[in-house]
Design an enzyme around this catalytic site. Sequence first.
Site, PDB file in Angstrom:
ATOM      1  CD  GLU A  97      -2.799  -1.284   2.382  1.00  0.00           C
ATOM      2  OE1 GLU A  97      -3.869  -1.882   2.229  1.00  0.00           O
ATOM      3  OE2 GLU A  97      -2.456  -0.790   3.468  1.00  0.00           O
ATOM      4  CB  CYS A 120       2.793   7.434   3.221  1.00  0.00           C
ATOM      5  SG  CYS A 120       3.324   6.304   4.507  1.00  0.00           S
ATOM      6  CB  CYS A 127       7.046  -4.870   9.198  1.00  0.00           C
ATOM      7  SG  CYS A 127       8.434  -4.098  10.066  1.00  0.00           S
ATOM      8  CB  CYS A 131       6.202  -2.435  16.609  1.00  0.00           C
ATOM      9  SG  CYS A 131       7.869  -1.975  16.086  1.00  0.00           S
ATOM     10  CB  CYS A 134       2.787  -1.613  14.263  1.00  0.00           C
ATOM     11  SG  CYS A 134       2.867  -1.376  12.479  1.00  0.00           S
TER      12      CYS A 134
END
Length: 378
Positions: A97, A120, A127, A131, A134
């Site tokens: 995205e 962005c 990932c 975290c 997230c």
Amino acid sequence: MSGRRGSRPDLRSLSAEALGELVAELGEKPYRARQVFRWLHRNGAASLEEMTDLPTRLRAALAERCDLRTLSRAEERRSGDGTIKWTWRTADGLLVESVYMPHGGDGEGEAGNRPRRTLCVSTQVGCAMGCTFCLTGTMGLARNLGAGEIADQVHRANRRLVELGEGPAPRPLTNLVFMGMGEPLHNYEELKGALGLLLHPDGPDFSHRHVTVSTSGLVPEIERLGRETPVKLAISLNATTDAQREALMPVDRRWPIAALLEACRRFPMRQGRRITFEYVLLGGVNDSDDDAGRLARLVSGIPAKVNLIPYNASPGLGFAAPSPERVEAFRRILDARRVTAVVRRNRGRDIAAACGQLAAEGGPGDPRRRAPAGAAPR
Ligand code: SAH
Ligand code: SF4
């Protein structure tokens, strides 16, 4: 070589120099390489067929030696506030995205009243950093994006924005932030390759002043980024003690706050530049007055500005947004200590395009389809 997966390189991942060598090997004149590069990176050509002023034999030779990986638009969602979220499909069927954010003359940020159009950009499918707050972090890492795929998000967005009348051709976008899916510095080589393409005068020619790379804090790569590229740095700090940060961001176990801030102090700062510290405010977790005081102490002595990001709650992750009063109290404490702090407006929340909401719904990496595979590299 950058962008080589399998045996055939991705034409769009090749640096201007590598493309020059390839074109020379094919026995063509040097200006042809520049022509191809401009097609790929200034005009955002989606295919070799579009490159109508190239000899057919050159196009055929390139097609024989390389792939040309172009993202296709799987989805476009437009928010009431002007934000647009695109989901792109890679040549091998994965979803990533990018989010477009127009900022028009509202006095927001450094640019004052000059309109900015920011994209962005994602650097990985998923990932690996894990975290806990997230959504992208819950996906695990499917794979790195190649330099060409990173740059192509910008090309596809520019083309679409021209179609939508959002700005002048060939490049409506003015700014780039590497804050989409993935940890940019965990895919350092391809990120660096993409920056080379995007800042190239024969490509989209972005100014280094308008490009920011955000990281969760990979210290050696922060140092490399400072040495090897001219772009700006943002750090996702998100906590003020290691105990607190470790619980939110496993990367802190490897690179604790002191080491991270030391790398920031050493980061080459061109005139007037500042490092952006992003601080996601998690209700009842890291949003106390004491946190604000510690944050002010941590960044003191570093040319810094703090972006306070009220948490965008993702169901199931167990965190909540702070109250608006708490956000304001936190900001005031920083202000009183002369730390520049802005509260980031939550953009595109209605289309799940806000920070930490990027997870390519329904794609191979959607947490609702796949169990979390991610553990942070230790
Ligand atoms: N991986 C890089 C860049 C992408 S994340 C990094 O972590 O810096 C971009 C920003 O979104 C980070 O500062 C992260 O802390 C923040 N973020 C992640 N999830 C969020 C959420 N649910 N609400 C608000 N901000 C979030
Ligand atoms: Fe990855 Fe950044 Fe999300 Fe952490 S905050 S999981 S580093 S995308």
